[in-house]
Design a protein around this motif. Structure first.
Motif, PDB file in Angstrom:
ATOM      1  N   PRO A 124       0.824  -1.214   0.000  1.00 11.93           N
ATOM      2  CA  PRO A 124       0.000   0.000   0.000  1.00 11.93           C
ATOM      3  C   PRO A 124       0.853   1.259   0.000  1.00 11.93           C
ATOM      4  O   PRO A 124       1.889   1.329   0.672  1.00 11.93           O
ATOM      5  CB  PRO A 124      -0.805  -0.123   1.300  1.00 11.93           C
ATOM      6  N   VAL A 183      -5.614   2.025   3.294  1.00 15.07           N
ATOM      7  CA  VAL A 183      -5.833   0.856   2.442  1.00 15.07           C
ATOM      8  C   VAL A 183      -6.286  -0.304   3.322  1.00 15.07           C
ATOM      9  O   VAL A 183      -5.502  -0.882   4.068  1.00 15.07           O
ATOM     10  CB  VAL A 183      -4.567   0.487   1.654  1.00 15.07           C
ATOM     11  N   ASP A 224      -3.030   7.814  -2.528  1.00 17.48           N
ATOM     12  CA  ASP A 224      -2.485   6.450  -2.453  1.00 17.48           C
ATOM     13  C   ASP A 224      -2.047   5.989  -3.838  1.00 17.48           C
ATOM     14  O   ASP A 224      -2.647   6.353  -4.857  1.00 17.48           O
ATOM     15  CB  ASP A 224      -3.547   5.481  -1.918  1.00 17.48           C
ATOM     16  N   THR A 233      -0.975   2.259  -4.472  1.00 16.29           N
ATOM     17  CA  THR A 233      -0.632   0.905  -4.040  1.00 16.29           C
ATOM     18  C   THR A 233       0.055   0.150  -5.172  1.00 16.29           C
ATOM     19  O   THR A 233      -0.359   0.227  -6.340  1.00 16.29           O
ATOM     20  CB  THR A 233      -1.898   0.167  -3.578  1.00 16.29           C
TER      21      THR A 233
END
Length: 443
Positions: free
Chosen positions: A187, A193, A301, A303
């Motif tokens: 992540p 996440v 984010d 990931t």
């Protein structure tokens, strides 16, 4: 003679012609166990079961990595463990196939945490701390992955929701068939996440996925119940070691603290010398569940998926996530989990006997229980997985401790539709439901 001596000894008599048997010394009373303190019991329990999520920057709402943290939250910790709400281990394993890397907390450890909290949460002596043993992986992988897939740009979750489910189309640049033997989900923003489901979408189904991606601005597209493509299973070419062929297949289900890893962030090798086959030209769809309790202004984010691939000269059995589903259920409004109308079952005949190595169940918000079994006939079945308190927010793939061979499997789902005003049916929407499990199987 030996029998006579044994019989005399059992009666407490001296053997004839021998010396009297000395009396056993009086039992010495065991010293009472030291009262639990943070350092002599609780720190190790929290490190074993909690701190993979409850750490600075983790998905848990508070850190539990220090005495000050644990002391502040002693009462809630004890309550959550005693009610078995935390850590989030949902399967009931007593009557089912044993699972690897089980995260349920033993009753004696729960009792120790409760006793510690009720006694005022004392700190104790740091010298008494014993770090927990590390978990074992299925196999060791080299440090550097063979292939990395990551979204083209960071994504900022939508603040209009408490939970955001977003899919990203990733290009692993597959010029030939590749075989995945290990994976790591990394992540970008660990505090938001919550879990990840990863799928391969092959050329025949890519247009639908790419249309959804193009229709929504920014990286990826919104996806609550599924990625938008249902797995279509076809027979594979057994001569080439291909068990089945797919338009789309699941690759892995990941959640923080789950899986066969030594430490958080370590890669997990697939079990039993298996590999997941990826076709040339395929792309990956990564569904990320963002839990936004910890979302801060400006947080985004990105990931990443790390993949370890088999060498051309390595022999690996094909592992596949075979979908097992019941799609034609109808649950009327007002039907609760005790109502037979809120329960449905389906049976799947496998194309040949397979070794089942893992199970990944899936329902939505009104799901209450999901059961998966290997069935041999109408009277005999073996429970593979039973989740008696389904929670959509805590879903992952579970690995069996030992493979189970079967040619038929069943799935049974139970829902709670008491608060709804409409009939519950299969669908990907928030108000729809599913009854689905993937069986990770090989020859």
């Amino acid at each position: 003679m030996a029998v006579a001596l044994a019989a005399a000894a059992c009666k407490g008599e001296p053997p004839r012609g021998g010396s009297p048997i000395p009396k056993a010394p009086a039992a010495v009373a065991a010293a009472p166990a030291a009262p639990p303190t943070y350092w002599n019991r609780v720190a190790g329990i929290l490190e074993r079961h909690c701190t993979s999520c409850h750490a600075p920057g983790g998905i848990g709402p508070m850190s539990l990595t220090s005495f000050a943290d644990a002391n502040t939250h002693a009462g809630p910790i004890a309550h959550e463990m005693e009610s078995r709400h935390m850590p989030p281990w949902l399967p009931a394993t007593n009557a089912c196939a044993p699972l690897k890397h089980e995260r349920s907390v033993p009753q004696e450890e729960i009792d120790a945490v409760v006793a510690w909290a009720r006694s005022g949460a004392p700190e104790g002596d740091p010298a008494d701390h014993r770090p927990p043993e590390k978990k074992a992986t299925y196999a060791r992988l080299k440090d550097t992955p063979d292939r990395v897939a990551v979204p083209d740009a960071p994504y900022t979750p939508k603040r209009s929701r408490n939970d955001d489910y977003h899919c990203f189309v990733l290009d692993p640049k597959l010029e030939k068939r590749e075989r995945i033997v290990g994976l790591r989900i990394a992540p970008g923003a660990t505090s938001i996440v919550h879990h990840v489901l990863l799928f391969e979408v092959r050329a025949a189904a890519l247009a639908k996925i790419e249309a959804r991606d193009a229709a929504e601005p920014g990286p990826g597209y919104t996806c609550f119940g599924g990625i938008g493509v249902h797995p279509t299973v076809r027979a594979g070419n057994l001569a080439k070691g291909e068990l089945v062929d797919f338009d789309a297949q699941m690759i892995v289900g990941w959640a923080p603290g789950g899986g066969g890893t030594d430490v958080a962030g370590a890669p997990t090798a697939l079990p039993q010398d298996t590999a997941i086959h990826l076709a040339p030209g395929s792309k990956l769809v990564m569904q990320v569940h963002y839990s936004l309790d910890n979302l801060q202004q400006g947080m985004s984010d990105r990931t990443r998926v790390d993949m370890w691939l088999a060498r051309d000269d390595e022999s690996k059995k094909q592992g596949v996530w075979v979908p097992l589903l019941k799609y034609d259920f109808r649950v009327p409004p007002g039907a609760g989990p005790d109502d037979p109308r809120a329960r449905a079952r389906a049976d799947l005949e496998l194309p040949l006997p397979l070794q089942v190595l893992g199970v990944a169940p899936h329902m939505h918000l009104r799901g209450r229980r999901i059961e998966v079994a290997a069935t041999r006939d109408d009277e005999l079945s073996q429970c593979l997985l039973d989740v008696p308190r389904w929670d959509f927010r805590h879903q992952e793939a579970y690995w069996l401790d030992r493979p189970v061979r079967t040619s038929k499997a069943s799935i049974t789902c139970t829902w709670d539709n008491r608060k709804a005003r409409r009939e519950l049916r299969w669908g990907e929407g928030t108000e729809d439901e599913m009854c689905l499990a993937f069986l990770y199987a090989s020859f």
